[in-house]
Write an enzyme that holds these catalytic residues in place. Sequence first.
Site, PDB file in Angstrom:
ATOM      1  N   ASN A   1       0.856  -1.186   0.000  1.00  0.00           N
ATOM      2  CA  ASN A   1       0.000   0.000   0.000  1.00  0.00           C
ATOM      3  C   ASN A   1       0.894   1.239   0.000  1.00  0.00           C
ATOM      4  OD1 ASN A   1      -1.426   2.259   1.053  1.00  0.00           O
ATOM      5  ND2 ASN A   1      -3.059   0.911   1.708  1.00  0.00           N
TER       6      ASN A   1
ATOM      7  N   HIS B   1       0.972   6.118   1.756  1.00  0.00           N
ATOM      8  CA  HIS B   1       1.812   6.995   2.585  1.00  0.00           C
ATOM      9  C   HIS B   1       2.834   7.779   1.778  1.00  0.00           C
ATOM     10  CE1 HIS B   1       0.091   5.880   6.331  1.00  0.00           C
ATOM     11  NE2 HIS B   1       0.356   4.601   6.148  1.00  0.00           N
TER      12      HIS B   1
ATOM     13  N   HIS C   1      -5.605   3.687  -2.103  1.00  0.00           N
ATOM     14  CA  HIS C   1      -6.950   4.020  -1.613  1.00  0.00           C
ATOM     15  C   HIS C   1      -7.241   5.454  -2.052  1.00  0.00           C
ATOM     16  CE1 HIS C   1      -9.793   4.310   2.157  1.00  0.00           C
ATOM     17  NE2 HIS C   1     -10.408   4.569   1.028  1.00  0.00           N
TER      18      HIS C   1
ATOM     19  N   ARG D   1      -9.353   8.127  -1.527  1.00  0.00           N
ATOM     20  CA  ARG D   1     -10.379   8.527  -0.550  1.00  0.00           C
ATOM     21  C   ARG D   1     -11.215   9.666  -1.104  1.00  0.00           C
ATOM     22  NH1 ARG D   1      -8.756   6.609   4.961  1.00  0.00           N
ATOM     23  NH2 ARG D   1     -10.615   7.726   5.594  1.00  0.00           N
TER      24      ARG D   1
ATOM     25  N   ARG E   1      -7.109  12.898   0.455  1.00  0.00           N
ATOM     26  CA  ARG E   1      -6.051  13.368   1.364  1.00  0.00           C
ATOM     27  C   ARG E   1      -4.662  12.877   0.977  1.00  0.00           C
ATOM     28  NH1 ARG E   1      -7.431  10.065   6.835  1.00  0.00           N
ATOM     29  NH2 ARG E   1      -9.440  11.063   6.528  1.00  0.00           N
TER      30      ARG E   1
ATOM     31  N   GLU F   1      -8.564   0.307  -3.332  1.00  0.00           N
ATOM     32  CA  GLU F   1      -9.435   0.392  -2.146  1.00  0.00           C
ATOM     33  C   GLU F   1     -10.406   1.537  -2.346  1.00  0.00           C
ATOM     34  OE1 GLU F   1      -7.323   0.829   1.487  1.00  0.00           O
ATOM     35  OE2 GLU F   1      -6.139  -0.965   1.174  1.00  0.00           O
TER      36      GLU F   1
ATOM     37  N   THR G   1      -8.037   3.570   7.768  1.00  0.00           N
ATOM     38  CA  THR G   1      -9.269   2.779   7.836  1.00  0.00           C
ATOM     39  C   THR G   1      -9.329   2.081   9.197  1.00  0.00           C
ATOM     40  OG1 THR G   1      -8.863   2.378   5.504  1.00  0.00           O
ATOM     41  CG2 THR G   1     -10.656   1.149   6.518  1.00  0.00           C
TER      42      THR G   1
ATOM     43  N   GLU H   1     -10.808  -9.334   2.744  1.00  0.00           N
ATOM     44  CA  GLU H   1      -9.550  -8.974   3.384  1.00  0.00           C
ATOM     45  C   GLU H   1      -9.845  -8.868   4.866  1.00  0.00           C
ATOM     46  OE1 GLU H   1      -7.200  -5.820   1.677  1.00  0.00           O
ATOM     47  OE2 GLU H   1      -6.273  -5.376   3.621  1.00  0.00           O
TER      48      GLU H   1
ATOM     49  N   HIS I   1      -3.662  -4.574   7.590  1.00  0.00           N
ATOM     50  CA  HIS I   1      -3.766  -3.486   8.553  1.00  0.00           C
ATOM     51  C   HIS I   1      -2.890  -3.762   9.775  1.00  0.00           C
ATOM     52  CE1 HIS I   1      -5.803   0.334   9.374  1.00  0.00           C
ATOM     53  NE2 HIS I   1      -5.379   0.080  10.588  1.00  0.00           N
TER      54      HIS I   1
ATOM     55  N   HIS J   1       2.052   0.868   6.080  1.00  0.00           N
ATOM     56  CA  HIS J   1       2.779   1.757   6.987  1.00  0.00           C
ATOM     57  C   HIS J   1       4.163   1.236   7.377  1.00  0.00           C
ATOM     58  CE1 HIS J   1       3.584   3.833  10.860  1.00  0.00           C
ATOM     59  NE2 HIS J   1       3.193   4.853  10.138  1.00  0.00           N
TER      60      HIS J   1
HETATM   61  N1  PXP Z   1      -5.681  -2.975   3.900  1.00  0.00           N
HETATM   62  C1  PXP Z   1      -6.630  -2.013   3.981  1.00  0.00           C
HETATM   63  C2  PXP Z   1      -8.012  -2.327   3.480  1.00  0.00           C
HETATM   64  C3  PXP Z   1      -6.324  -0.737   4.485  1.00  0.00           C
HETATM   65  O1  PXP Z   1      -7.290   0.210   4.535  1.00  0.00           O
HETATM   66  C4  PXP Z   1      -5.011  -0.476   4.903  1.00  0.00           C
HETATM   67  C5  PXP Z   1      -4.665   0.873   5.453  1.00  0.00           C
HETATM   68  O2  PXP Z   1      -4.655   1.822   4.482  1.00  0.00           O
HETATM   69  C6  PXP Z   1      -4.056  -1.492   4.770  1.00  0.00           C
HETATM   70  C7  PXP Z   1      -4.423  -2.741   4.296  1.00  0.00           C
HETATM   71  C8  PXP Z   1      -2.630  -1.273   5.135  1.00  0.00           C
HETATM   72  O3  PXP Z   1      -2.511  -1.043   6.510  1.00  0.00           O
HETATM   73  P1  PXP Z   1      -1.128  -0.614   7.105  1.00  0.00           P
HETATM   74  O4  PXP Z   1      -0.786   0.713   6.504  1.00  0.00           O
HETATM   75  O5  PXP Z   1      -1.393  -0.533   8.575  1.00  0.00           O
HETATM   76  O6  PXP Z   1      -0.134  -1.671   6.737  1.00  0.00           O
END
Ligand code: PXP
Length: 257
Positions: free
Chosen positions: A14, A17, A57, A59, A63, A84, A115, A165, A204, A227
Amino acid sequence: MNATIQGALKLGVNIDHVATLRQARYPNLLDDHNCEPDILQAAIACQKGGADSITIHLRSDRRHIQDADVYRLKEHIHLPLNFEMGNTPEILAIALSLMPREACLVPESRREITTEGGLDVAGQSTELHDTVAALRGAGIRVSMFIEPEIKQIEASARLGAEMIELHTGAFANAVGAKQMMELERLATAARAADAAGLQVNAGHGINYSNIALIRDVRPMSDFNIGHSIISRALFIGLEPAVSEMFALMNSAQPPHL
Ligand code: PXP
């Protein structure tokens, strides 16, 4: 039904960031590709590091990821996109024009930092029905980002999603015995989802430590991680951060479950 064929675990990175960092300096940026850090360069580094897909994602408040980012990524990277999305007509229209390989429906609220919980598929089946049908009708694989609960799994299967997921946030935030309990809850949900014919993904809060536990949950197809990988990339670079995570996911190790 064995919807999730167990081979190597797949890694979706993802990169939201990366866009968050860019928007911190260029808050009004909509589509200038010359601003740092470049999202496409980040996706290419993930690709080189062994990522299996790129997760973004878009949004409603834009953002981090911008509209121009999603089209640019789709055009220039070879990896499949996992898009997403909140369940809104605006974002659905973008998904249908973007045509990512996968769309993952997530809950979205303006105040949250990220999320925060799973989508209440069971409670929102009516609102979700047409969206799932439209995405599937266009040939986009649909995933539901849900808490590891049977009623959410059953509702996802009933709506015709191909994947779920599992939200791993509670597991990631817990310690000790509580964390092992959360792990067991994820494992039970993964088995139930597989039996219902759903591919099982998770994401997540997964990081370089807790991956040692969560990687043993079976069946499992993809981990979507953001992250921790982007944070580690600050110190060792994005490509090595991705390969390190991939190696931790798939190296030989005695199982915990
Ligand atoms: N999966 C989904 C559906 C998410 O919304 C997120 C956060 O954006 C992630 C995975 C990734 O989470 P993390 O950034 O905590 O690894």
